[in-house]
Design an enzyme around this catalytic site. Structure first.
Site, PDB file in Angstrom:
ATOM      1  N   CYS A 334       0.842  -1.197   0.000  1.00 14.61           N
ATOM      2  CA  CYS A 334       0.000   0.000   0.000  1.00 14.61           C
ATOM      3  C   CYS A 334       0.881   1.253   0.000  1.00 14.61           C
ATOM      4  CB  CYS A 334      -0.917   0.018   1.208  1.00 14.61           C
ATOM      5  SG  CYS A 334      -2.068   1.409   1.208  1.00 14.61           S
ATOM      6  N   HIS A 405       3.081  -6.633  -7.256  1.00 14.16           N
ATOM      7  CA  HIS A 405       2.525  -5.571  -8.097  1.00 14.16           C
ATOM      8  C   HIS A 405       3.702  -4.902  -8.808  1.00 14.16           C
ATOM      9  CE1 HIS A 405      -0.238  -1.763  -8.326  1.00 14.16           C
ATOM     10  NE2 HIS A 405       0.337  -2.059  -9.470  1.00 14.16           N
TER      11      HIS A 405
END
Length: 606
Positions: A334, A405
């Site tokens: 995040c 990611h």
């Protein structure tokens, strides 16, 4: 028309729409067929994608280029829905079976006069109550906005179907009020996390004195502490070519995940839950691990933590209070500053020792629930650290899977994901799995799954990834928000030109699931309306493949102003949030005058 001389001196006459389309395509605009482009109108939407993927938690990213006036667009979003002016006491939701009011009829702030309450209610919404259809009865009783579909006015009784469907259609992972109160009062006993955290604390001291310990090997051996117990045998994950929906904030709620299960998803995740509020017994945080029975097995809970003390206790609490969980996923990617400054999310990418302790603590205290983690390529552009981090973590922990990611924290969503680097890390994981298989002492261990993540929007991209050696599957985020039927396309291995009516039915299904989850009373419907608007805030970005001039579509392309092949298709592609509210009124009735909604995407806040 535009006239322009070519190199031979002849005049080229070119339609303005085609000319605009060509110029726009070069600037990253979607290649829409000229006949669907509205001449002279250009829309440049600024999408706040990180607010959905991996969690915004009410905060906005910092940017040195953004002025204070424009920063923090989401902080002023007042999304609290107004409650009814005249409220009925919950003790008489079913007039044929009244309960005792704990305050007493004389002192209760809510009315006990059924006829008066019904006279103040808005007119019923047309159709049959979605909750009644799903369960065979409506627990909201007289408060239901579809009351006429299951209420006999003459006998003043609620109607119930002959078959009770609640045993087939229900929600799981609900913490008991008593145990939640124990967490709030610090009475909750952590049988596993308590002793294991002491062991992890000793490792912290060893890390702090590592330089000194290297000088004196005997001292190092003396300070070594054995773990108090070994992690329990874990459930087995099978993520080979699994259709995975990424953990998403706001739109990744229970109704959305139910919709995705009906559209072919194999694995879903909760919205990111913060460990500290979970340990404090916060009711909204404990609502996040809830899931529909259709999600399990294949339902993961994503956690954020900045210390092994929090992570191990949260893992034990979820194992005991929410047992229908297939995996615990640690968020290490995040990018938002609120979490980063607290040492959570992508801050763990630069603290491998802490990350190892957190994952080992979670694994030791999560019972039979396997632990996984999700990371980015690194914290800074052009300084990828994921490969070395993964190698260390997989060597020193017993995680079941890692998701990468293909962007750095600094990159946010400004450029396309780096799938070539994802492939490199996949090779590292593959090599570690092979080494474990060759080790006679580790032959019984499960293989570690490797999942790629970033910009997957078509079946072609999905298959390109899973056909890459070492990549087991792809986690889809924004692609599943904008195009919820993406897994149907993957299964069919072709583009599906969904009609506007088909797409509208997906929104209807979401609305029905939302009413089941939040309730069929006025308050529940307005909450469902708000989240349906949030969902449309992504689905409106879909450009039908039938009006595109060439394929494949790209996730980050922006469209010029366009019209659909019919009025409904045009409405579903509207960038005006007032049109989104009109769409919700097709399923949830007229929005109340008190309904409030401000979209996340600042370009839509006219």
């Amino acid at each position: 028309m535009t006239q322009e001389k070519n190199e031979n001196g002849n005049v080229n006459i070119e339609p303005a729409a085609k000319r605009a389309r060509t110029d726009d395509t070069e600037k990253g605009y979607a290649p829409i067929k000229p006949e669907f482009i509205i001449d002279g109108v250009k829309v440049e939407e600024t999408y706040d994608d990180e607010a959905a993927e991996e969690g915004d938690r009410g905060a906005q990213p910092e940017s040195s280029k953004r002025s204070k006036k424009n920063r923090g667009q989401n902080k002023k979003r007042d999304l609290k829905q107004q409650k009814e002016e005249v409220r009925l006491c919950s003790s008489i939701l079913d007039p044929s079976d009244p309960k005792e009011c704990k305050f007493g009829a004389d002192k209760c702030k809510n009315t006990h006069d059924v006829d008066f309450y019904l006279s103040t209610k808005p007119a019923d919404i047309e159709g049959t109550c979605p909750v009644f259809l799903a369960l065979g009865y409506c627990p909201t009783g007289l408060k239901c906005r579809w009351l006429g579909s299951h209420y006999d006015k003459e006998t003043k009784t609620l109607i119930k179907a002959e078959t009770d469907l609640s045993s087939q259609n229900y929600e799981i992972n609900k913490i008991s009020p008593e145990h939640r109160m124990d967490l709030q009062k610090h009475r909750y006993v952590f049988e596993k996390a308590g002793p294991y955290n002491k062991y992890l604390d000793s490792l912290v001291k060893n890390d702090e004195n590592i330089a000194k310990q290297r000088e004196d090997a005997k001292e190092n051996a003396a300070t070594y502490t054995e773990p108090p117990f070994k992690p329990a045998e874990k459930k087995r994950l099978n993520l080979h070519r699994a259709k995975i929906v990424s953990p998403l904030t706001t739109v990744g709620n229970l109704p959305y995940r139910r919709l995705m299960k009906t559209l072919g998803a194999d694995v879903t995740y909760s919205e990111m839950a913060l460990s500290l509020p979970l340990l404090q017994g916060t009711k909204p945080e404990w609502a996040l691990p809830k899931a529909h029975v259709s999600e399990y097995p294949g339902f993961g809970v994503q956690l954020a933590a900045n210390h092994h003390q929090q992570a191990s206790k949260a893992a034990e609490a979820i194992y005991r209070e929410a047992p229908n969980v297939s995996e615990l996923n640690l968020n290490c990617g995040c990018p938002i500053d609120l979490l980063y400054r607290q040492g959570q999310g992508s801050a763990l990418l630069d603290q491998p020792s802490k990350l190892v302790r957190i994952l080992n603590g979670m694994s030791a205290c999560s019972g039979d629930i396997p632990v996984t983690f999700k990371i980015r390529t690194g914290t800074k552009d052009h300084k990828n650290t994921a490969q070395s981090l993964v190698k260390r973590v997989l060597t020193e922990t017993d995680v079941a899977a890692v998701t990468l990611h293909g962007r750095s924290r600094q990159q946010r969503y400004t450029r396309e994901a780096d799938w070539s680097y994802i492939g490199e890390v996949a090779q590292t994981v593959k090599q570690i799995n092979e080494e474990k298989q060759e080790n006679k002492d580790l032959t019984d261990t499960q293989p570690i799954w490797f999942i790629g993540n970033g910009d997957c929007f078509t079946h072609e991209q999905w298959y390109d990834a899973v056909n890459t050696e070492g990549i087991d599957s792809v986690m889809v985020a924004r692609g599943a928000l904008i195009k919820p039927w993406i897994f149907e396309e993957i299964e069919a291995q072709q583009y599906l030109d969904k009609s506007a009516s088909e797409r509208l039915e997906y929104l209807r299904t979401f609305a029905n699931f939302a009413v089941e989850h939040w309730g069929s009373d006025e308050y529940g419907i307005e909450v469902a309306r708000r989240f349906l608007c949030e969902f449309i805030g992504f689905t409106h970005r879909y450009i039908p493949v039938g009006i595109l001039e060439k394929l494949p579509p790209k996730l980050n392309q922006r469209p010029p102003k366009w019209r659909g092949r019919n009025e409904l298709e045009t409405l579903l592609g509207s960038t005006d949030y007032r049109d989104w509210i009109k769409i919700t009124e097709m399923f949830l009735g007229k929005a109340s005058p008190n309904f409030q909604f401000v979209p996340k995407h600042k370009s839509n806040s006219y």
